[in-house]
Design an enzyme around this catalytic site. Sequence first.
Site, PDB file in Angstrom:
ATOM      1  N   CYS A 105     -51.380  58.318   5.924  1.00  0.00           N
ATOM      2  CA  CYS A 105     -51.914  59.672   5.746  1.00  0.00           C
ATOM      3  C   CYS A 105     -52.774  59.735   4.482  1.00  0.00           C
ATOM      4  O   CYS A 105     -52.322  59.372   3.396  1.00  0.00           O
ATOM      5  CB  CYS A 105     -50.766  60.683   5.672  1.00  0.00           C
ATOM      6  SG  CYS A 105     -51.389  62.362   5.463  1.00  0.00           S
ATOM      7  N   HIS A 173     -53.795  51.583  11.974  1.00  0.00           N
ATOM      8  CA  HIS A 173     -54.944  52.458  12.250  1.00  0.00           C
ATOM      9  C   HIS A 173     -56.169  51.711  11.722  1.00  0.00           C
ATOM     10  O   HIS A 173     -56.284  51.478  10.513  1.00  0.00           O
ATOM     11  CB  HIS A 173     -54.726  53.800  11.536  1.00  0.00           C
ATOM     12  CG  HIS A 173     -55.794  54.804  11.807  1.00  0.00           C
ATOM     13  ND1 HIS A 173     -55.748  56.095  11.349  1.00  0.00           N
ATOM     14  CD2 HIS A 173     -56.949  54.714  12.507  1.00  0.00           C
ATOM     15  CE1 HIS A 173     -56.819  56.756  11.737  1.00  0.00           C
ATOM     16  NE2 HIS A 173     -57.569  55.933  12.440  1.00  0.00           N
ATOM     17  N   GLY A 214     -56.656  53.728  17.042  1.00  0.00           N
ATOM     18  CA  GLY A 214     -57.891  54.360  16.598  1.00  0.00           C
ATOM     19  C   GLY A 214     -58.949  54.372  17.677  1.00  0.00           C
ATOM     20  O   GLY A 214     -59.392  53.321  18.133  1.00  0.00           O
ATOM     21  N   GLY A 235     -53.734  58.484  20.152  1.00  0.00           N
ATOM     22  CA  GLY A 235     -53.448  59.784  19.560  1.00  0.00           C
ATOM     23  C   GLY A 235     -54.194  60.910  20.242  1.00  0.00           C
ATOM     24  O   GLY A 235     -53.742  61.474  21.245  1.00  0.00           O
ATOM     25  N   ARG A 236     -55.378  61.206  19.723  1.00  0.00           N
ATOM     26  CA  ARG A 236     -56.108  62.393  20.191  1.00  0.00           C
ATOM     27  C   ARG A 236     -56.370  62.399  21.686  1.00  0.00           C
ATOM     28  O   ARG A 236     -56.261  63.438  22.334  1.00  0.00           O
ATOM     29  CB  ARG A 236     -57.424  62.519  19.414  1.00  0.00           C
ATOM     30  CG  ARG A 236     -57.202  63.009  18.007  1.00  0.00           C
ATOM     31  CD  ARG A 236     -58.394  62.789  17.130  1.00  0.00           C
ATOM     32  NE  ARG A 236     -58.615  61.374  16.859  1.00  0.00           N
ATOM     33  CZ  ARG A 236     -59.492  60.904  16.002  1.00  0.00           C
ATOM     34  NH1 ARG A 236     -60.270  61.738  15.349  1.00  0.00           N
ATOM     35  NH2 ARG A 236     -59.620  59.612  15.801  1.00  0.00           N
TER      36      ARG A 236
END
Length: 330
Positions: A105, A173, A214, A235-236
Site C-alpha cells: 500500500c 504487484h 496487476g 483485482g479491479r
Amino acid sequence: MPSNRPLCTGIPLAARRVCVAPMLNRTDRHFRYLMRQITRTALLYTELVSAAAITRGRQTWMLKYHPIEHPVAIQFGGNTPESLAECARIAADYGFDEVNLNVGCPSPRIAFGARLMAHPDLVARCVEAMTKAVAIPVTVKHRIGIEPHCGYRELHHFVTTVAQSGCKIFIVHARKAWLNGLSPRRNRSLPPLDHTMVHRLKTDKPELTIITNGGITSLAEGSAHMECVDGVMIGRAAYQSPYLLADVDRLFGCETECPPSRHQVVVRMCEYLIRESAAGTPSARILRHMHGIFHGQPGARLWRHHLAKAMSAPENTTCCKILQEEGRHL
Ligand SMILES: Cc1cc2nc3c(=O)[nH]c(=O)nc-3n(C[C@H](O)[C@H](O)[C@H](O)COP(=O)(O)O)c2cc1C
C-alpha cells in the site's frame, strides 16, 4: 467468538492459480460471498485490516465471514512483529486459511505497506513472528519496488530476506510504488507494469510460490502468465466484472459442469440478501457489489437501471422480485 474454523487447513494449489485481490471498500464479506457463487476454487482475500485496530479490539467486524468463503485469506497491515503475531493468532482462531502481510500500500498516511520494502529485515522479523504464531501459511503481498530503491537487485534481496524468515508465497504487484507525490489511486495505474521482473523472480527462485498481479483482465491473460509464474491475482477486473472468473473452476479446479448462469447467481444473491437483511444488514451493502454481474452483456445498462430501482424498493422481497424477474430476461 470464532466460529468458522475449517475442518482442515491447507489451501490447494489450484486455489492459487487465480486469486481475487484484497481491495479496501470492495472485497468485504458480501462481495466475497458473490464471488463464491461464481467460483468455488479461487482464493479470496479480505480487504486490508489494520493490525493496530484488531489488537485494540476495534474493527472486529472485519473478521467476520461466511463458511462458504473458504479458501479465504485475511490481509493485515502493520509493522510490529508482536501485534502482527497476535493478529495472525486471532485470524487462525477465526478459521482463516492464510494470513497475508500488506507490503504494497503506497498511502502516505500509514507507517506500513510499501514503505516497508526499504526495510526487508523488519518485514522478515514480522513474518517470522507470524509464522511462529500459526500453522496456516503466512504470505506477503508487495510491489516490485519503491522509488528510489527500485531495481531487480533490491527486489531479489527483499524476497530472499523475507523467505529466510519462513514465507514461501509472495504475491507481487508488478508495479513500483511512488511514495511521494502520487496518490494511492494513481499508484494503481502509474508507473507502468513490469511483469517480466516477476517472471524473472520465479526463474531465480523456483522453490517459492510466486503470484503476479496487476492489470490482468482475462483468464486467457492469466494463463499466459502461468507459463512463467505459479498463479495470478486479479483485482479491479474481478470487481468490475465478477463473472470473468466463471470458468476458473473448470480451467484450474476439478469442476466438469457448467458454471451457474448470471441469472442463477442473481437468484442466490437474492436469497442471501433476504437472510442477511433479516439479520440486520442494510440491503444496499450487498446490492452495491452486484452492478458488474452482467458486465459486457447486451443488457448490462438495463441491469444497472433495475438495480437502482431495486435499491429504492421499500421491501427487500419486492427488491428481490424485481432483480430475479428482470435478470431472467437479460
Ligand atoms: C479500490 C482498491 C482498493 C485496494 N485495496 C487494497 C488493499 O486493501 N490491500 C492491498 O494489498 N491492495 C489493495 N489494492 C490493490 C489491489 O489489490 C491490486 O494490487 C491492484 O489493484 C492491481 O491489481 P489489478 O490491476 O488487477 O486491479 C486496492 C486496489 C483498489 C482498486
